[in-house]
Structure formats: structure tokens, C-alpha cells
Design an enzyme around this catalytic site. Structure first.
Site, short mmCIF file in Angstrom:
data_model
loop_
_atom_site.label_atom_id
_atom_site.label_comp_id
_atom_site.label_asym_id
_atom_site.label_seq_id
_atom_site.Cartn_x
_atom_site.Cartn_y
_atom_site.Cartn_z
N PHE B 136 0.86 -1.28 -0.15
CA PHE B 136 0.03 -0.02 0.06
C PHE B 136 0.92 1.22 -0.15
O PHE B 136 1.89 1.35 0.65
CB PHE B 136 -0.73 -0.13 1.39
CG PHE B 136 -1.90 0.92 1.16
CD1 PHE B 136 -3.23 0.76 0.87
CD2 PHE B 136 -1.35 2.25 1.77
CE1 PHE B 136 -4.26 1.71 1.03
CE2 PHE B 136 -2.60 3.25 1.79
CZ PHE B 136 -4.02 3.03 1.44
N ASP B 204 -2.34 13.28 -11.42
CA ASP B 204 -3.53 13.87 -10.81
C ASP B 204 -3.55 13.77 -9.19
O ASP B 204 -3.72 14.27 -8.38
CB ASP B 204 -4.74 13.26 -11.35
CG ASP B 204 -5.19 13.89 -12.74
OD1 ASP B 204 -4.21 14.75 -13.15
OD2 ASP B 204 -6.18 13.62 -13.16
N PHE B 206 -1.10 13.34 -7.41
CA PHE B 206 0.33 13.30 -6.93
C PHE B 206 0.37 13.66 -5.50
O PHE B 206 1.22 13.10 -4.64
CB PHE B 206 0.69 14.87 -7.42
CG PHE B 206 1.92 15.49 -6.99
CD1 PHE B 206 3.27 14.72 -7.16
CD2 PHE B 206 2.13 16.62 -6.08
CE1 PHE B 206 4.46 15.22 -6.58
CE2 PHE B 206 3.05 17.06 -5.56
CZ PHE B 206 4.46 16.48 -5.86
N GLY B 269 2.30 -5.31 -7.21
CA GLY B 269 2.53 -6.16 -5.99
C GLY B 269 2.69 -7.74 -6.38
O GLY B 269 3.02 -8.40 -5.24
N ARG B 270 2.57 -8.11 -7.44
CA ARG B 270 2.53 -9.66 -7.85
C ARG B 270 3.71 -10.16 -7.66
O ARG B 270 3.84 -11.37 -7.92
CB ARG B 270 1.70 -9.66 -8.99
CG ARG B 270 0.20 -9.35 -8.96
CD ARG B 270 -0.88 -10.25 -9.54
NE ARG B 270 -0.49 -11.79 -9.35
CZ ARG B 270 -1.26 -12.67 -9.98
NH1 ARG B 270 -2.10 -12.29 -10.92
NH2 ARG B 270 -0.81 -14.01 -9.58
N LEU B 271 4.96 -9.26 -8.06
CA LEU B 271 6.18 -9.95 -8.17
C LEU B 271 7.08 -9.74 -6.81
O LEU B 271 7.96 -10.37 -6.57
CB LEU B 271 7.03 -9.49 -9.39
CG LEU B 271 6.62 -9.65 -10.59
CD1 LEU B 271 7.27 -8.93 -11.78
CD2 LEU B 271 6.52 -11.30 -11.02
N ARG B 417 -15.34 14.19 -7.37
CA ARG B 417 -16.26 12.88 -7.51
C ARG B 417 -16.80 12.68 -6.06
O ARG B 417 -17.93 12.11 -6.20
CB ARG B 417 -15.26 11.80 -7.51
CG ARG B 417 -14.52 11.73 -9.16
CD ARG B 417 -13.61 10.79 -9.22
NE ARG B 417 -12.59 10.55 -7.92
CZ ARG B 417 -12.22 9.21 -7.66
NH1 ARG B 417 -12.44 8.09 -8.43
NH2 ARG B 417 -11.64 9.15 -6.52
N TYR B 478 -8.12 11.25 -22.55
CA TYR B 478 -8.64 11.01 -20.96
C TYR B 478 -10.08 11.77 -20.94
O TYR B 478 -10.52 12.65 -21.37
CB TYR B 478 -7.77 11.91 -20.09
CG TYR B 478 -7.77 11.54 -18.64
CD1 TYR B 478 -6.82 11.08 -17.82
CD2 TYR B 478 -9.06 12.03 -17.94
CE1 TYR B 478 -6.63 10.82 -16.49
CE2 TYR B 478 -8.97 11.76 -16.52
CZ TYR B 478 -7.98 11.24 -15.98
OH TYR B 478 -8.07 11.01 -14.58
#
Lengths: 558, 558
Positions: B136, B204, B206, B269-271, B417, B478
Site C-alpha cells: 500500500f 493527478d 500526486f 505487487g504481484r512480483l 467525485r 482522457y
């Protein structure tokens, strides 16, 4: 297969093209002083293939019938000379082995597929029949990326991509071209140039290497400062695998997990066969000019080129020959036969006098080149900006005469190796990249390491270097070394010298190779370069992608 | 953990920071017209955490004891609010789920490692004890890269990297900085700026995202035209895995097989866990200026920006709002309270009059921005070059006033949002990239697709778009869309709208995401984007790298 051009079976390039020193009056004395060899004129115009002992093909009739069924009998060859052309690349070690008929294992059959479907069917056959497939582009590898493992017992297929040689499409709005993987550099540039475009990718091997090979070995061309490394240039590709085809559509950039594109680039055939690529192309520049500069010292030249980068001056390339390479470069100048040439030579003498008057140590000075492309206005402005920085670091601007000379000679160097081998002399290269802050150390350590190696072997040898390929954070250093080899024991002593240089790179924070790939030659340094855990991850990828080890096994990591 | 800054558990950004429309007089009428909503002033200053139903932690005492032993009891938390902060990113779907206490699975424990060694020990423990570890950073993902699989039965550890937040070293000669992965954008820029440097990476998100998160999700900042995507910026890294650490030393470029660097970037994060990165840094620019231009049409603006790229004018960014986004942008301007502001508003009215006199359809016009950095001379020259091209494509140069306004507002959008959600309105984004030749089609098809989706759902909705991130061969588009959601069935209808846009990207030759990663949200399009065989290869990599599925399982491909 007459339509697929091949190099000499015994050396670099086409039959009939050689290095010649007899029109370079300073060359023989220079070699005599550098490594103690009294040069003889070249005897070897070619080598009679009849002298070669070629191991018999072990391809079974069944396998041959399957391959002929896929690509047609006329595109499946057991010819001994073709098998030797395809047995290896052109590293010095491979050239020595070839000239001595020192073949452990050679491809049993050479196939020339005519379509992606044929490639796919050949790969499926390879897995089903447990064959080894080694994709072959121009055969110019100098990292032993093509040579079969000596202990390989399975039938080995050399998959020559030479028939897949077309520029398929140019997207003129996007500056993208879709091109088949097997096209040789000049053939591709001809097709692009005819429509006003260029790839701008010019490795030393340009004349004898292919687009697919550049991608598979993570190549970089002389003009990468402008046009990018091959990893920047390639935006989309098709990779044929036994289980299906990886299709990466051309995208300017994408956020789709680990980059498959960057997994395929550099994979040297271990993940499958690249058949098609979509690449950045650029309009042919209005102007192209190479300017030469002479710097009093290597350090001043390095700092100046770093400043060009910091100032973000858009250059096509910037290059510095160190003091040794500068001396070599002067020694390989052709004798002037024209009035203009004689005037130029006089001008050069006058220049030397100026430099001596300025108190330069002429043994320390370094020639540097910068290449400018664009509109006349762009070129003029950038030349001015570069000259300002160069002069602030002590340089004298030599102008475009020596620059043009460099541009003409740029693809000649590899031929020198064949000429030297005939004189029992190894001439070879090792190149690397490192951050700017480490370049001085990398350079010094490589010199020290090779001298220690020469001392260990009880011989005197030569080393020289140039800087090329500038990036925001560093650059490539390219070393050329030469020594007289021992006919009894040429391989081991070669390894002593080459290993000393390679190890010095790693120990100085540089990489095992900037643009020559890994193959077998550079494998010993992989764990030190990308860490043991990195190698483990890469091995895992190859293992899962090719559980039977049918795809160019043993290359990159093993 | 007080020293690790977290976002609101229920929304974007810090508590106390909001979108406010009351000082933007044109906003409410605009929204009324666009989607039929009569805006109410914001009620929600915060949301009381006491209303939340948090599933109990399933972490065993044994696991907790081990984690406390590694990172100290003070850095291992079972706190419900922290577990909810860490349960997901900030996609609209996740925000809706969070506000409804609609949690399938949340992390059972949050750990804040204080060193790479601790990360390594936690990963070894995870494999030994069969835990799930989800790294995270700032928690700003909008692709559901952080959310645990609903069906996960194992103990889930959220590994918050926030204590690893230091700039460790700056190599000023090479323009390289070595930085810990858990540092938030502003904290990192403060540390770099103090020494005169910048990374130049400004997504965005940041303010609420980390360097490690940017690398793990293949991020791109607003100024990528100059500073590069994160894959260009990252030159070296350390990736901790249960079996060891992948150490990639900083190199400007290298030819060491498939790129491990480019495998780690985007791996979500998968490796393993990225703990440290060596990245390009740049001297703070002498000048930084944003200029605005008004184009009569989207097509003219797109062509003009492509011409900037073809002309190789070094820009920091170039951006175009389409007609809808231009209208939105004008509607979110603050009411002028100063004399200067009122004069500017008058100037704007005059400008409108000019445009109407020129025969412009003011509903079609598009505002565009270009950002210039460098010396005063560089900025002046580039402004001139851009203005020349812009005018040749019909633009009016609006100058630096609106440009500066854009620069101030640039991180505000995500707050909108939360404000809209309170009004039962979804406002969300989808972005992509494609070659220049396809951008017009991509744009049109996304508009058509979303309108069809709105029609299917029987509602009216909004869409707008901008172009950002230019490359040699294409650019990013975008899209922002908004509609009133159905409280009974918000998730399914969201998928209808979002999927329609995403599918239109793929069908138009564009990618599923240019810089938002894959997570779970974009997985349905992976096979169509990188081909089924590409997905198979990627799955193979994850399988071999993490056979137990302990490392953020289910993300990217599953």
C-alpha cells in the site's frame, strides 16, 4: 534460397569486401608500436570451404519431411556451407573456431519460412518432435547468441528469417511502420527511404543484421541519441510461440502491467520468434552534418558531452574517442591522393602546431564528433550551442571534414578483425554503460584490468575506447582491444582478457553490455549485473514459457 | 503510525479539503443542463466512522505475534478505521462500496515496516504462514489494485510503505536520485527541491500517491512529455521477494536480456514489494510557463499538437480539452472578486465576440495548454514556435492568464467525485492511448459508446475529454463521464457505462489504460489488449514468481 543474402562463412560481411591498410600509410607503424606485430599484406581473399570438416546432419527423414511440408523443399537445406554460415555469429571466438573447423554442434538443417504461419507450424513441430529452434537474422551476433550448446543432442533447426523482408505499411500520420522481422538494415532503409522515411537505427552491424535481430538482442544504433534504442523504437510486435502468437498492437505508451514488449525485446529467441514489428519512423532529415572537435583531454571531453545533455541540445549522436582511439583513428586515415586531401593534411599539420603551442599533450588529446539533423536553422543553432560548450571545455572545432570522414568509415571496423586474425592477432570489443558519475572510473578500471590480463599472459596488447550513446543519466563506453594470440591456446587466453574487462565493468558499477546482448558470452556476469534473484526470475520466465527447452536453449541465462 | 499520512477513509484526499461550487457561478447551471441534476450545497464535511460495519479481523494471535516481532507492536494495527483506509483505492466503485459498508473482505491487519529487511521478513512469513500481502502506497489507485478478492479466506496483510519515505542520495553528476518507495509526492518533491532538483512526475494523484506506487502501477505524470513516464524515469530499483531481493543497479541503458526493470514496473505487487528506486531527477527549471490557446475545433487542435511533436519542440506538456471539457472548464471558473479578475472577465467577453465574428462555432471550440520550461530564451523561442503552428491551425493565443489558472487547479479534479457522489451522481474517468492516426476515431467512438450506454440505461449523462501526454507516435485521451446513479443498483449500471467506454477503446485500436494500471477494473480487456497468448505469458510469470499466490493475488491478470 539464392534471394537470402548471407555473410562469408569464415568472416565478417560479404565475400570480396575487406579491410585494407595499404592505402593507410600510418597504420602498419602504428600496429607495430601498439602490439609489436609487423603486418603482412592480406593473403586471405577467401577461404576454401573444401578445407572445412562439417559434422554430419542428424536430422531424421521424418523431421525433414515435416519441415519440407511446411516451407517447401526448396526452403529446407542440408547444405554444409549454409549449415556453417548458420552455426554461429561473428564473435572473435566463433571466427577462430570456424577457421579451425572447431565445431562442437552445428545446425542440422536450415529452414527459410515464407510466412508467420510457417514459423508457427515449425515451432509447433519443434515442440512435438523435441527439436531445437534457433532463429537467425543476419548472423552478426558477437555474444554467441546463435551458437548451439556443444552438448545438444537433439536435432537443431536454424530458422533463417531472411525471406520475411518487407516493409508492410507506413502510418504516415503516426510515424509508425510495420515491418517484417527478417529484413536486413540496408534493404529496410531502401524501402523506407523511397517513401521519405528512416528508422534511424544504425548499429555497426547495420549492413548484416535484421530488424528482428536488433529487437531480439536489445540493440542500439549509432544515432540512438535522436532515434532511441531499439526498445524505444519498437512500439508493437508479433511473437510466434508454439502455443500461440503474442500480438502487441502499436501503442505510444500503455499501462497494462509488466511490459510484454520489454520482455520480448532482448529475449534472444527464448520466448519465441519475432515475425513482425511496428516501429517509430522519422522523416528523412533535411540536413545531416557531423562536426569534429579536438579536446585536450578525455575528462574535458566527457564533461563537455555531459553538458550537451544537460543543456538538452537535440543531437543525433555525440561521440568521443579517447586518446588511444584518437591515435588509432589518425593512423587509419587514407593517404591523400587528391589536391584537396593534401591541402587538408597540411591544414592538419598546422592544427597540430597550434595545439602544441597551446601546451597540449598531443598524446592525451581526444577527437569528438557530434551529429546534427533537422532544418538548416536547427542545425546551425545546435552547432553553435555545442561549439560554445566544447570551447568552454578547451576544445578546438575541427569542422565538418573529419566529421564526414567518420560518417563514411563508420561501418568498416568489423572487417579489421578478419584481417588481424590472419596475422594471429585478436582484435575485439567490449562495451558497457554507466551513470555519468562513474564513467571515468569505468574507463580507468577497464584499462587497468586489461593491462593486468596482458601482463598475466606475458604479452603486450592494446586497448582504446570511445564514448557513444548519451542519455540523461549516463552513456555507453565502447572498448576495442588487440593482442597477438597463441595458436596453441587461443580460447583460454581470450577468456582471460575478455573476462578481465567485463569484470571491471561490473566492479565499477557498469553493465555487462549496453547493446550487444547476453548470448553465452556475457552470461557469467548476469548474476552480478541483475542480481541472483533477478536471474532466478528471468529463468523462471523462460522455464514457464518454454518448458521443453526447444527455443534457443541456454542463451541469456541457463 | 501518526507520522504516516492517510486519506479520508470515505473519500479522496485529506479531511477538510473539498470541491466547492459556490464560488463558481456557472457550475450549477452547467450541471443542471448536462445531466439534469439540481445541485445542493455540500452537506458532507466528513462521514462518521461509527456508522461503518467493519468485518472482524481474522488475523491469528500467532500471525500478529510474528508481525509485531518483525516491525514492533506499535507498527502493527488492527484499528478498524485504518483497516478501512487500507481496504481499497479510490475508484468510484470502491468509494460507493465504502460509503455503503459494502465490504466483502478487508485487510485483517495493517503493518508499517521500517526497513527493507522488515519487508523481506514479512514476505517470508507470508509464504511460510500462507498470508496474503497487499503493498500500500498512498491508496490512490482507481483501478482496484488494492482491494482484496472477495473470496479470499487467508489472512490479509496490508503492507503500508509510508515509513520508508526518504530521499537517500542524489548523484548530482548523473541526475539520479535514490529514494525510498513509500514517500508521498509532495514529501519527495520537498526533499528534492531543497537541493535544487525535481522528479517532474505529477499525476493527478500526486498529493496522495507514492513513488513506489507510481512504479508498481506504471504511472505517468502531467509533465511526462518532458520528464517521461515512470518507466522512463526509473533506472534502478530494489524489489523484495520472499526468496530474495532483485537488485537492479541504476543504468542509463542496458542489453541484459528481457528487461527485469520493465517487468517490475506495472507488476502491482504481484512480483514482490518495491522498496527503493533510483530515478532521473532534473534541476528545477529556471522558467515554467503555461500558455493557453483556443482552437476553433478539436480536429485542428489535435493536428496542431501533433505538429508540435513532429517539429520536436521540447514541451513540458501539451494538452487539449475537447469542446465539452472546454465548456466544463469555463463553467468551473471562479467568480472574479478582484478588479484584475473582473478586467480579465471583460477581456474574455471581448474574445468571445472576436471568435463569433470570425465565424467560430463557440460550442465547438477547444482550449489547449502548452507548458514551457527552461531558460528565458528557450521558453521564448519555444513559445514562438508553438504559437506559429497553433495559429496556422486557426488558434487564438489566450496567453498565460488561463494557463496559470490551469496550473493552480490541476490537482483539484478528483475531489469533485466525492461531491457528486453525495448528489447521487457518478463522476468518473477512463483514459487510453493510441497512435495519432487513430485518435479521432477513438474519441468519436468513446462518445458514441457512452451515449449508447446511457440510452440503454434510460438516462442522460455527460462525457468530456482531453488529450495529454504526447509521444512521437501518438497520445493519451482522457475521458470524464457523469450520470445520476440508481441507488438500488449502482454497481451494475456503472459497469455498463465504464465497460462501454473501455470496449470502445480496444475496438478503436487504443489501449485499456495509458497510466491507471490494470488492477481488477481493467482486467476484462487484457486479452483483447495484449492478446490471449500475452496474458498467458504474463500469468506464467506471476505463477512461477509466486507459486503460493501470496503476493497481491488476482491483480493485473488472474
Amino acid at each position: 534460397m539464392a534471394h537470402v543474402k548471407h555473410q562469408k562463412w569464415w568472416g565478417w560481411g560479404e565475400e570480396g569486401v575487406f579491410f585494407d591498410y595499404r592505402n593507410k600509410p600510418a597504420f602498419a607503424p602504428f600496429v607495430k608500436e601498439a602490439i609489436g606485430v609487423s603486418l603482412r599484406p592480406r593473403q586471405r581473399d577467401t577461404v576454401d570451404f573444401a578445407t572445412v570438416q562439417v559434422p554430419a546432419s542428424t536430422a531424421s527423414e521424418d523431421v525433414l519431411a515435416r519441415l519440407r511440408g511446411i516451407s517447401g523443399p526448396e526452403n529446407v537445406s542440408l547444405d554444409d556451407e549454409l549449415r556453417i554460415v548458420h552455426w554461429a555469429g561473428k564473435s572473435v571466438l566463433e571466427l577462430m573456431q570456424t577457421l579451425r573447423s572447431d565445431f562442437a554442434r552445428v545446425p542440422d538443417v536450415v529452414v527459410y519460412p515464407g510466412s508467420e504461419d510457417e514459423v508457427a507450424e515449425i515451432l509447433r513441430t519443434a515442440v512435438a518432435q523435441d527439436l531445437v529452434v534457433i532463429p537467425f537474422g543476419g548472423g552478426s551476433s558477437i555474444s554467441r547468441s546463435l551458437q548451439p550448446a556443444p552438448e545438444e543432442t537433439r536435432c537443431i533447426v536454424s530458422l533463417d528469417m531472411g525471406r520475411l523482408n518487407k516493409v508492410l505499411e507506413i502510418d504516415e500520420t503516426s510515424g509508425l511502420a510495420t515491418i517484417q522481422a527478417g529484413v536486413l538494415g540496408p534493404d529496410m532503409e531502401d524501402q523506407l527511404n523511397a517513401r521519405g522515411w528512416t528508422l534511424g537505427h544504425f548499429p555497426d552491424s547495420f549492413a548484416y543484421s535484421t530488424l528482428g535481430g536488433w529487437a531480439a538482442t536489445r540493440s542500439s544504433g549509432m544515432q540512438s541519441d535522436k532515434y532511441g534504442d531499439i526498445a524505444d523504437i519498437v512500439r508493437g510486435l508479433r511473437l510466434v510461440r508454439p502455443s500461440g502468437t503474442v500480438v502487441l498492437r502499436p501503442l505510444p505508451s500503455t499501462s497494462t502491467g509488466p511490459s510484454l514488449r520489454e520482455m520480448v525485446i532482448g529475449s534472444e529467441g527464448r520466448l519465441g520468434v519475432i515475425t513482425e514489428l511496428t516501429v517509430h519512423v522519422h522523416r528523412l532529415p533535411q540536413e545531416h552534418e557531423v562536426i569534429a572537435y579536438m579536446f585536450p583531454t578525455w575528462q574535458q571531453a566527457l564533461t563537455a558531452v555531459r553538458r550537451y545533455t544537460e543543456a538538452e541540445i537535440p543531437l543525433t549522436f555525440a561521440r568521443i574517442s579517447d586518446a588511444h582511439e584518437t591515435a588509432f583513428s589518425l593512423a587509419t586515415q587514407k593517404a591523400s591522393t587528391s589536391v584537396k586531401g593534401k591541402l587538408a593534411a597540411k591544414g592538419q599539420d598546422a592544427l597540430w602546431a597550434v595545439m602544441r603551442r597551446r601546451g597540449w599533450d598531443t598524446d592525451a588529446m581526444c577527437i569528438s564528433y557530434a551529429c546534427f539533423e533537422g532544418s538548416a536553422k536547427d542545425v546551425a543553432e545546435r552547432k553553435k550551442a555545442v561549439a560554445r560548450i566544447a570551447k568552454a571545455h578547451g576544445a578546438v572545432v575541427l569542422g565538418s571534414g573529419p566529421g564526414a570522414l567518420y560518417d563514411q568509415k563508420k561501418f568498416d571496423t568489423p572487417h579489421l578483425r578478419d584481417f588481424l586474425l590472419e596475422q594471429n592477432t585478436v582484435g575485439d570489443v567490449s562495451e558497457t554503460a554507466a551513470p555519468w558519475s562513474k564513467l571515468t572510473t569505468v574507463h580507468k578500471n577497464a584499462y587497468d584490468a586489461v593491462q593486468r590480463a596482458y601482463a598475466q599472459l606475458g604479452k603486450s596488447g592494446w586497448i582504446m575506447s570511445h564514448m557513444s550513446h548519451s542519455y540523461h543519466s549516463g552513456a555507453c563506453l565502447y572498448f576495442t582491444f588487440a593482442y597477438v594470440f597463441d595458436e596453441e591456446n587461443p580460447y583460454e587466453e581470450y577468456q582471460v582478457v575478455k573476462s578481465a574487462i567485463q569484470q571491471s565493468f561490473i566492479d565499477s558499477g557498469a553493465t555487462l553490455s549496453h547493446h550487444h546482448g547476453v548470448g553465452v558470452e556475457h552470461q557469467p556476469w548476469m548474476e552480478q549485473d541483475v542480481s541472483p534473484e533477478g536471474v532466478a526470475l528471468m529463468k523462471g520466465l523462460f522455464q514457464v514459457a518454454d518448458p521443453g527447452g526447444n527455443l534457443n536453449p541456454g542463451k541469456v541465462v541457463s
